[in-house]
Design a protein around this motif. Structure first.
Motif, PDB file in Angstrom:
ATOM      1  N   SER A   1       0.835  -1.218   0.000  1.00 45.99           N
ATOM      2  CA  SER A   1       0.000   0.000   0.000  1.00 45.99           C
ATOM      3  C   SER A   1       0.860   1.255   0.000  1.00 45.99           C
ATOM      4  CB  SER A   1      -0.923  -0.013   1.221  1.00 45.99           C
ATOM      5  OG  SER A   1      -0.133  -0.065   2.394  1.00 45.99           O
ATOM      6  N   LEU A   2       2.051   1.186   0.494  1.00 45.41           N
ATOM      7  CA  LEU A   2       2.930   2.357   0.529  1.00 45.41           C
ATOM      8  C   LEU A   2       3.400   2.752  -0.869  1.00 45.41           C
ATOM      9  CD1 LEU A   2       5.133   1.394   3.610  1.00 45.41           C
ATOM     10  CD2 LEU A   2       3.232   3.016   3.544  1.00 45.41           C
ATOM     11  N   LEU A   3       3.260   1.832  -1.823  1.00 44.96           N
ATOM     12  CA  LEU A   3       3.691   2.138  -3.192  1.00 44.96           C
ATOM     13  C   LEU A   3       2.637   2.933  -3.955  1.00 44.96           C
ATOM     14  CD1 LEU A   3       5.300  -1.300  -4.081  1.00 44.96           C
ATOM     15  CD2 LEU A   3       6.491   0.824  -3.575  1.00 44.96           C
ATOM     16  N   ARG A   4       1.375   3.028  -3.404  1.00 41.56           N
ATOM     17  CA  ARG A   4       0.309   3.793  -4.111  1.00 41.56           C
ATOM     18  C   ARG A   4       0.386   5.249  -3.658  1.00 41.56           C
ATOM     19  NH1 ARG A   4      -2.621  -0.980  -3.172  1.00 41.56           N
ATOM     20  NH2 ARG A   4      -3.616  -0.170  -1.284  1.00 41.56           N
ATOM     21  N   THR A   5       0.999   6.059  -4.480  1.00 41.84           N
ATOM     22  CA  THR A   5       1.193   7.494  -4.153  1.00 41.84           C
ATOM     23  C   THR A   5       0.066   8.322  -4.776  1.00 41.84           C
ATOM     24  OG1 THR A   5       2.610   7.627  -6.083  1.00 41.84           O
ATOM     25  CG2 THR A   5       3.697   7.346  -3.972  1.00 41.84           C
ATOM     26  N   PRO A   6      -0.227   9.546  -4.238  1.00 42.15           N
ATOM     27  CA  PRO A   6      -1.299  10.391  -4.820  1.00 42.15           C
ATOM     28  C   PRO A   6      -0.998  10.709  -6.283  1.00 42.15           C
ATOM     29  CG  PRO A   6      -0.596  11.257  -2.709  1.00 42.15           C
ATOM     30  CD  PRO A   6       0.343  10.158  -3.050  1.00 42.15           C
ATOM     31  N   GLY A   7      -2.037  10.602  -7.129  1.00 38.46           N
ATOM     32  CA  GLY A   7      -1.859  10.888  -8.551  1.00 38.46           C
ATOM     33  C   GLY A   7      -1.262   9.738  -9.318  1.00 38.46           C
ATOM     34  N   SER A   8      -1.041   8.621  -8.671  1.00 42.84           N
ATOM     35  CA  SER A   8      -0.405   7.509  -9.384  1.00 42.84           C
ATOM     36  C   SER A   8      -1.344   6.917 -10.424  1.00 42.84           C
ATOM     37  CB  SER A   8       0.038   6.435  -8.393  1.00 42.84           C
ATOM     38  OG  SER A   8      -1.078   5.937  -7.697  1.00 42.84           O
ATOM     39  N   GLU A   9      -2.688   7.260 -10.308  1.00 45.49           N
ATOM     40  CA  GLU A   9      -3.616   6.719 -11.313  1.00 45.49           C
ATOM     41  C   GLU A   9      -3.354   7.343 -12.687  1.00 45.49           C
ATOM     42  OE1 GLU A   9      -4.461   8.324  -8.594  1.00 45.49           O
ATOM     43  OE2 GLU A   9      -5.567  10.118  -9.111  1.00 45.49           O
ATOM     44  N   LEU A  10      -2.688   8.508 -12.712  1.00 45.75           N
ATOM     45  CA  LEU A  10      -2.348   9.145 -13.994  1.00 45.75           C
ATOM     46  C   LEU A  10      -1.452   8.242 -14.831  1.00 45.75           C
ATOM     47  CD1 LEU A  10      -1.603  12.829 -12.905  1.00 45.75           C
ATOM     48  CD2 LEU A  10      -3.540  12.035 -14.275  1.00 45.75           C
ATOM     49  N   PHE A  11      -0.656   7.392 -14.163  1.00 43.85           N
ATOM     50  CA  PHE A  11       0.274   6.546 -14.908  1.00 43.85           C
ATOM     51  C   PHE A  11      -0.421   5.344 -15.529  1.00 43.85           C
ATOM     52  CE2 PHE A  11       3.608   9.127 -13.708  1.00 43.85           C
ATOM     53  CZ  PHE A  11       3.655   9.323 -12.340  1.00 43.85           C
ATOM     54  N   ASP A  12      -1.696   5.169 -15.118  1.00 41.09           N
ATOM     55  CA  ASP A  12      -2.405   4.008 -15.632  1.00 41.09           C
ATOM     56  C   ASP A  12      -3.195   4.304 -16.891  1.00 41.09           C
ATOM     57  OD1 ASP A  12      -3.163   2.948 -12.262  1.00 41.09           O
ATOM     58  OD2 ASP A  12      -1.458   2.487 -13.583  1.00 41.09           O
ATOM     59  N   SER A  13      -3.286   5.608 -17.301  1.00 37.61           N
ATOM     60  CA  SER A  13      -4.103   5.934 -18.481  1.00 37.61           C
ATOM     61  C   SER A  13      -3.394   6.973 -19.322  1.00 37.61           C
ATOM     62  CB  SER A  13      -5.469   6.447 -18.022  1.00 37.61           C
ATOM     63  OG  SER A  13      -5.273   7.583 -17.200  1.00 37.61           O
ATOM     64  N   VAL A  14      -3.860   7.101 -20.571  1.00 43.61           N
ATOM     65  CA  VAL A  14      -3.298   8.112 -21.485  1.00 43.61           C
ATOM     66  C   VAL A  14      -4.183   9.359 -21.388  1.00 43.61           C
ATOM     67  CG1 VAL A  14      -2.765   8.644 -23.870  1.00 43.61           C
ATOM     68  CG2 VAL A  14      -2.443   6.318 -23.000  1.00 43.61           C
ATOM     69  N   PRO A  15      -3.626  10.577 -21.135  1.00 46.47           N
ATOM     70  CA  PRO A  15      -4.488  11.784 -21.009  1.00 46.47           C
ATOM     71  C   PRO A  15      -5.176  12.092 -22.349  1.00 46.47           C
ATOM     72  CG  PRO A  15      -2.159  12.334 -20.837  1.00 46.47           C
ATOM     73  CD  PRO A  15      -2.229  10.861 -20.957  1.00 46.47           C
ATOM     74  N   GLN A  16      -6.449  12.622 -22.279  1.00 48.08           N
ATOM     75  CA  GLN A  16      -7.228  12.986 -23.475  1.00 48.08           C
ATOM     76  C   GLN A  16      -7.218  14.496 -23.623  1.00 48.08           C
ATOM     77  OE1 GLN A  16      -8.785  10.817 -25.545  1.00 48.08           O
ATOM     78  NE2 GLN A  16      -7.801   9.173 -24.368  1.00 48.08           N
ATOM     79  N   PHE A  17      -6.949  15.000 -24.846  1.00 49.35           N
ATOM     80  CA  PHE A  17      -6.972  16.447 -25.097  1.00 49.35           C
ATOM     81  C   PHE A  17      -8.305  16.824 -25.769  1.00 49.35           C
ATOM     82  CE2 PHE A  17      -2.838  17.506 -23.779  1.00 49.35           C
ATOM     83  CZ  PHE A  17      -2.030  16.409 -24.051  1.00 49.35           C
ATOM     84  N   SER A  18      -9.002  17.937 -25.283  1.00 52.50           N
ATOM     85  CA  SER A  18     -10.297  18.386 -25.847  1.00 52.50           C
ATOM     86  C   SER A  18     -10.060  19.348 -27.009  1.00 52.50           C
ATOM     87  CB  SER A  18     -11.087  19.093 -24.735  1.00 52.50           C
ATOM     88  OG  SER A  18     -12.186  19.782 -25.300  1.00 52.50           O
TER      89      SER A  18
END
Lengths: 129, 164
Positions: free
Chosen positions: A90-107
């Protein structure tokens, strides 16, 4: 040959001559009975007990060394190792780490910054197309 | 060599062979006779074959030495487990033995094993240092070192009455 060598040779040769003179004949040695000399051999109860204890001890050590841990078989041990999770994962889950799991979408919608439109063609302030 | 020739050679060298077996068995006559018999049987039934690479005497002495070493190992293991001290006990020097023989045997017993073997082979059995090296299966250089050191130590021991 030095004096020392001569003296040693003399004494050792004398020793050998005495030994040879007392030797049994060739036939006597070749044909002597080959029965084991067992009469003077005795088992001491203490030595027998010590030998038996040593064998039991060695067998116990061998069993302990080769026993699978916690009663598991070798195959079970391998499977449980693959499924094992570290308690500190659980110590490896840092805030914002979900960003590394997806590709950002541009509008494609224009972005308005301080009242100005960033749409191409509308470079002057307040000028509409 | 034919079987008859081998037996004749063994008989010719029997006295020297017995003396060497005694030296290898710490002067235990029974053990020496056992070792010598085993050595003869090994040679006569072909288990130890003379290949002609050395003299027959050197070959015979090598077989006796190896047989004595095997017997010593077996006896050491047996006496470790069993209460049998008769084989390991040194034959006590009796008052009938001449004093100088007792002193010489006692001094020889205090030498390192290899030194004692080289000196026995060279001085008592009449081999050269090279032949002694072949019998003992060691290099000639090592045999010379054992010979030199053994001689000096033996002379010191005999000179001091075997006390040092």
């Amino acid at each position: 040959m030095s004096e020392l060598d001569r003296e040693l040779a003399r004494r050792l040769a004398e020793l050998r001559r005495t030994d040879e003179a007392g030797a049994p004949s060739f036939r006597q040695v070749l044909e002597r009975p080959r029965a084991r000399r067992a009469a003077s051999v005795t088992w001491s109860p203490l030595r027998l007990a010590l030998a038996a204890s040593a064998l039991v001890f060695i067998a116990l050590v061998a069993l302990l060394v080769h026993r699978p841990p916690d009663g598991l078989s070798v195959a079970q041990g391998v499977r449980s190792l693959a499924e094992w999770k570290a308690p500190t994962d659980s110590l490896l889950r840092t805030p914002g780490s979900e960003l590394f799991d997806s590709v950002p979408q541009f509008s494609l919608a224009p972005v308005t910054v301080s009242g100005e439109s960033a749409h191409p063609g509308q470079r002057k302030k307040g000028v509409s197309p | 060599m034919a079987s008859g020739e081998i037996e004749a050679e063994l008989e010719r060298l029997h006295g020297a062979g017995f003396a060497w077996a005694l030296a290898c068995c710490r002067h235990d006559r029974e053990e020496a006779s056992d070792v010598l018999q085993t050595s003869y049987l090994k040679i006569l039934d072909g288990r130890a074959a003379f290949a002609g690479r050395s003299s027959f005497k050197t070959f015979l002495f090598g077989v006796i030495l190896k047989t004595a070493q095997e017997a010593r190992r077996r006896n050491a293991l047996r006496s470790l487990l069993l209460q049998n001290w008769s084989r390991r006990r040194e034959e006590p020097a009796t008052s009938r033995e001449p004093e100088d023989r007792i002193a010489l045997l006692s001094a020889l017993a205090r030498l390192a094993r290899r030194q004692r073997e080289v000196l026995d082979l060279v001085f008592a059995m009449g081999l050269t240092v090279e032949e002694a090296a072949q019998t003992l299966a060691i290099s000639v250089g090592s045999a010379r070192v054992h010979y030199d050191r053994g001689k000096k130590r033996l002379a010191r021991l005999l000179g001091s009455g075997g006390r040092s």
